[in-house]
Design an enzyme around this catalytic site. Structure first.
Site, mmCIF file in Angstrom:
data_model
loop_
_atom_site.group_PDB
_atom_site.id
_atom_site.type_symbol
_atom_site.label_atom_id
_atom_site.label_comp_id
_atom_site.label_asym_id
_atom_site.label_seq_id
_atom_site.Cartn_x
_atom_site.Cartn_y
_atom_site.Cartn_z
ATOM 1 N N ASN A 78 -66.580 35.394 8.697
ATOM 2 C CA ASN A 78 -66.370 35.620 10.127
ATOM 3 C C ASN A 78 -65.265 36.616 10.328
ATOM 4 O OD1 ASN A 78 -63.770 34.285 11.506
ATOM 5 N ND2 ASN A 78 -64.292 33.171 9.628
ATOM 6 N N CYS A 140 -55.426 33.707 7.536
ATOM 7 C CA CYS A 140 -56.517 34.489 8.134
ATOM 8 C C CYS A 140 -56.538 35.890 7.519
ATOM 9 C CB CYS A 140 -56.324 34.558 9.645
ATOM 10 S SG CYS A 140 -57.688 35.373 10.453
ATOM 11 N N CYS A 348 -91.641 17.500 -19.061
ATOM 12 C CA CYS A 348 -91.683 18.970 -19.032
ATOM 13 C C CYS A 348 -92.937 19.436 -18.284
ATOM 14 C CB CYS A 348 -91.700 19.513 -20.456
ATOM 15 S SG CYS A 348 -91.950 21.299 -20.534
ATOM 16 N N CYS A 358 -82.957 31.222 -22.586
ATOM 17 C CA CYS A 358 -82.315 31.118 -23.901
ATOM 18 C C CYS A 358 -82.659 32.340 -24.746
ATOM 19 C CB CYS A 358 -82.751 29.837 -24.604
ATOM 20 S SG CYS A 358 -81.817 29.503 -26.111
ATOM 21 N N CYS A 385 -79.202 25.985 -31.502
ATOM 22 C CA CYS A 385 -78.640 25.558 -30.217
ATOM 23 C C CYS A 385 -77.129 25.379 -30.343
ATOM 24 C CB CYS A 385 -79.287 24.244 -29.772
ATOM 25 S SG CYS A 385 -78.597 23.597 -28.233
ATOM 26 N N CYS A 388 -74.842 25.158 -25.123
ATOM 27 C CA CYS A 388 -74.228 25.825 -23.959
ATOM 28 C C CYS A 388 -74.652 25.194 -22.644
ATOM 29 C CB CYS A 388 -74.551 27.313 -23.966
ATOM 30 S SG CYS A 388 -76.231 27.722 -23.449
ATOM 31 N N CYS A 391 -79.992 25.971 -20.325
ATOM 32 C CA CYS A 391 -81.371 25.511 -20.130
ATOM 33 C C CYS A 391 -81.417 24.276 -19.225
ATOM 34 C CB CYS A 391 -82.033 25.199 -21.471
ATOM 35 S SG CYS A 391 -81.124 24.017 -22.481
ATOM 36 N N CYS A 395 -83.612 24.238 -15.739
ATOM 37 C CA CYS A 395 -84.826 23.414 -15.677
ATOM 38 C C CYS A 395 -85.018 22.846 -14.266
ATOM 39 C CB CYS A 395 -84.722 22.265 -16.691
ATOM 40 S SG CYS A 395 -86.168 21.203 -16.635
#
Lengths: 425, 446
Positions: A78, A140, A348, A358, A385, A388, A391, A395
């Site tokens: 704003n 502000c 899945c 990935c 893997c 991290c 994934c 998902c």
């Protein structure tokens, strides 16, 4: 109208409130009508839109910029200034609301030029209207700062301290110093406010921003007669910034006892609980109310209260700051802790989003196979893997990918005691 | 016997307004907001199943992502670059057994993304908002190809050939181009003269001329086209309809469903269409449903669909069968027509009940007679090969190898060959792939 819950009664810088949900100083708290509607809806308090010395400022048209992610508003900015109505009109309305709603909190927000006289005179006038406390608008980031006010003060710790002290000297009600996030280190301004004698800090004010560029007008939005300017960014997108700044203050030895009125992207009871878990005493909300109306406080009250009951917390104090001991510097994280992604093949839906994320951007740890019947299978290659969790976040199916802790037999070790750390040689 | 559509409630003919209402768009197009919201439901799958399910391999997640990012013309281009008749396919594809059937949202028991409607939104927006054709032609090859049939296969082939730098002359037997798009689909699927609009759009690429009223075997022949042009593509569809093989099949009131559909499509004032009050449609495909539903929409009181096997064997999609039921059509299965009862005009159709015995369809001794003043046959179509005698044909389909027929330089596609299902979208794919093969052949690359 929201049903109030006893377990949400709280005290913020000595001010008792029927719940921790206050409306922040902004358009929703501009005048009598809005504030009464807010109280009718169940808000525990309001911070009245910032008052300045007469003559009142003039606002422009239009005033808001929107940041959308697909169809959802994630942030808003704003370019509205402080109250554009005469000071006395505001003060008269504050007196009236105080009388009509004795159990609700009203904080008077104020800003002035960097002159002792100006701050003191205005603070006294506002305190005389019967507010519970005063909030110093030192944040502000648009318009007012160009006149030497708002963030122009908040960005200089010495001025933060000075202004806080000026006001504390002349009023005997709690003073909240509102901090700007447009700085390099929030601790400098928090410490300055503390030295100035504030009763609480309120943070964060809005983040300096341009939300979008109108590609036809070739100007930032919102446009005013073909031109745009930077404005103050707020809404759910700024919550992570605010959470971190609140945590920084609470983790710091010198400032950890500061009372905090937390502001920044609070839209649901969960957001509120997170700020409290990081040590906030009270909460201020603006954007969510502007997007959905005052009714959103209903779910904030009911949701927070229900969750507290489920967890066995009798009051906000029972869990306030509980996440602070677990909020540490990176150096204190266990480098030997290991997790692997695990895909639940039953839930899945075969969208392949985990795989491509990935494959392209991480560690090529999700194998993609298509069976003769067309069935697509995505399987984590444990050896690749690194845990991290990208994934898991990508998902679209809740709980389909989980990160499972792996027992690698290694002892706890953080960077401080890691042999690779040059300081250990 | 005067047949005219009438309101089943009042018994009076339907008013022009009622008829107009009955033939409006079956699926209302999405507005901008709906398109944004629907596009937001797409998960942007990787190597998405919907792409594989599309006979033309449209990159569906990409075009939906483009709609979402306010790049509707980019979305249209993604669609049209694989399927130049993406506008028609968006309207008539049985998406519930193609792209939408394999949408991963089905797996989590959610409604699949409305891919067809989103595709229509993108293509319609482009076609109605631009006069500039989005595709450019490659440098001229100096070759000219003859295309027989201006249906989906022929026009798709012509467009791709033109794009690749060839000139094309299309020979079409009928007065209008478009083939089934223009003549063979229910009106409520192709409102507002869309078939012609799409052809106008397609022809904007240049290099294509269409010669109408040129019937193979009458005004043109395969051999003369072979001589005159560098290559020939045959996209003639299935020009012959099957017969019931019953006595009195030539009685008044008996016709092919495809002819009935064509009449509806070509008659602007629907009140002029002759239709019975007891219509019986024989068949179980989407053509049968198109005919039955439209008969009902014209005001027929009783429409009965008769099929010799069970509902699970019907080739019409579940959606189409449901549409028929919603429109009040009675579906009678395990029933086959055995006797036409007619003086000059058909009055009744006698049917025999059937059953499966050892997986073999067998007629029983039980009969059922249905009142019938109009009988529509929708029991399938086959290749009219009378003018294609030089070509190798197997099981009523032109034999092709990578779209080339048994004669070098002569190619074929669409329903006339055996590729995938006999669907518009398959015909478009055939046309496209045949054009690529022809172009390579003409360039000496094949």
């Amino acid at each position: 109208m929201a049903i109030q819950k006893d377990n949400l009664k709280c005290t913020i810088a000595g001010i008792e409130s029927i719940n921790p949900f206050w409306l922040a100083s902004a358009p929703p708290t501009d005048k009598y009508t809005n504030v009464v509607r807010a109280f009718e809806a169940g808000w525990g308090g309001v911070v009245w839109k910032t008052l300045g010395e007469d003559p009142a400022v003039v606002n422009v048209s239009s005033r808001y910029g929107i940041h959308k992610n697909r169809n959802h508003i994630v942030g808003m900015n704003n370019i509205e200034l402080i109250s554009d109505r005469p000071l006395q009109t505001n003060l008269d309305e504050i007196i009236r609301v105080r009388k009509e709603w004795p159990d609700r909190v009203i904080i008077g927000s104020m800003m002035a030029v960097i002159e002792e006289r100006a701050w003191k005179e205005l603070a006294v006038k506002i305190a005389d209207s019967g507010v519970h406390g005063i909030e110093l608008n030192l944040g502000c980031p648009h318009g007012m700062c160009e006149r030497g006010m708002g963030s122009a003060i908040g960005q200089v710790p010495e001025m933060v301290e000075k202004v806080t002290r000026w006001v504390k000297d002349v009023v005997d009600i709690p003073v909240f110093t509102k901090l700007t996030p447009n700085i390099t280190n929030i601790l400098w301004s928090a410490e300055a406010a503390m030295k100035g004698g504030c009763d609480a800090v309120a943070l964060i004010n809005t983040v300096n921003s341009i939300t979008s560029v109108d590609l036809d007008l070739m100007a930032p939005t919102p446009t005013v007669d073909g031109k745009g300017t930077h404005g103050g960014y707020c809404g759910t997108a700024v919550k992570p910034i605010a959470l971190n700044m609140v945590a920084e203050i609470k983790r710091n030895t010198d400032t950890k006892d500061l009372k905090i009125s937390a502001i920044g992207g609070i839209e649901t009871w969960k957001d509120a609980a997170e700020f409290i878990a990081l040590g906030a005493h009270g909460l201020q909300v603006c954007t969510a109310a502007m997007l959905y109306g005052f009714r959103i406080v209903d779910d904030m009250i009911a949701g927070l209260s229900n969750w507290m009951e489920e967890k066995g917390y009798q009051s906000i104090e029972d869990f306030r700051g509980m996440a602070i001991p677990n909020t540490v510097d990176w150096n204190a994280l266990n480098m030997n802790f290991d997790t692997k992604a695990k895909i639940d093949q039953d839930s899945c839906i075969e969208c392949g989003r985990c795989h491509i994320a990935c494959e392209d951007t991480s560690h090529q740890a999700i194998e993609f196979n298509v069976a003769d019947d067309g069935k697509r299978t995505f399987t984590v290659i444990d050896d690749e893997c690194v845990g991290c969790n990208l994934c898991m976040h990508i998902c679209p199916v809740p709980d389909c990918i989980e990160m499972v802790e792996v027992d690698n037999g290694l002892e706890y070790m953080n960077w401080s005691n890691n042999p690779l750390n040059p300081l250990n040689n | 016997m005067a047949l005219e559509p009438c309101n089943p409630v009042t018994g009076r003919p339907l008013t022009t307004n009622q008829l107009k209402q009955n033939f409006t768009d079956l699926h209302k197009p999405l507005n901008f907001q709906q398109a944004l919201e629907e596009s937001d439901r797409c998960l942007y799958c990787y190597d998405a199943p919907c792409i594989q399910a599309c006979p033309t391999s449209i990159d569906i997640p990409t075009f939906i992502h483009q709609i979402r990012s306010d790049n509707t013309s980019g979305a249209a281009l993604t669609i049209l670059s694989e399927n130049i008749m993406g506008g028609t396919c968006a309207r008539v594809c049985p998406t519930e057994v193609l792209c939408e059937q394999v949408c991963v949202l089905n797996v989590s028991h959610q409604q699949p993304v409305e891919i067809g409607l989103l595709q229509r939104h993108a293509v319609d927006t482009l076609i109605s908002n631009t006069n500039k054709h989005p595709f450019k032609r490659a440098d001229s090859t100096g070759k000219t190809v003859a295309v027989i049939g201006a249906g989906p296969a022929g026009l798709s082939c012509a467009h791709r050939l033109a794009m690749l730098g060839n000139d094309v002359v299309v020979y079409e037997a009928k007065e209008k181009s478009g083939g089934l798009n223009e003549y063979g689909l229910a009106e409520y699927k192709m409102v507002d003269n869309f078939a012609q609009k799409e052809i106008d759009f397609l022809l904007q690429i240049g290099g294509i001329s269409i010669k109408n009223n040129q019937k193979l075997g009458v005004s043109i022949s395969l051999s003369t086209l072979q001589e005159k042009y560098d290559a020939v593509f045959i996209g003639v569809g299935l020009g012959t309809t099957y017969r019931l093989g019953l006595d009195k099949e030539e009685s008044q009131g008996i016709s092919d469903a495809v002819d009935f559909i064509e009449t509806i499509r070509q008659t602007k004032d629907k009140s002029q269409i002759q239709v019975g009050n007891d219509v019986v449609v024989i068949g179980a495909g989407n053509t049968a449903i198109d005919a039955a539903v439209q008969a009902k929409k014209l005001g027929t009181e009783n429409v009965t669909l008769v099929y010799r096997r069970g509902e699970q064997h019907m080739s019409a999609t579940d959606y189409e069968i449901e549409l028929a039921r919603k429109n009040g059509i009675v579906i009678k299965t395990w029933l086959t027509p055995s006797k036409i009862i007619a003086d000059e005009h058909i009055a009744q159709i006698e049917c025999t009940k059937t059953e499966l015995i050892n997986d073999k369809l067998t007629e029983t001794v039980f009969k059922e007679t249905i009142k019938c003043d109009m009988l529509l046959k929708a029991i399938g179509q086959t290749l009219n090969d009378s003018d294609l005698v030089d070509l190798e044909i197997e099981k009523s389909k032109i034999v092709v190898d990578n779209y080339q027929t048994s004669i070098q330089g002569v190619y074929a596609g669409g329903d006339a060959i055996k590729s995938g299902e006999d669907l518009t979208v398959q015909a478009v794919e055939d046309g496209k792939q045949a054009a690529i093969a022809i172009d390579k052949h003409l360039r000496g690359e094949l």
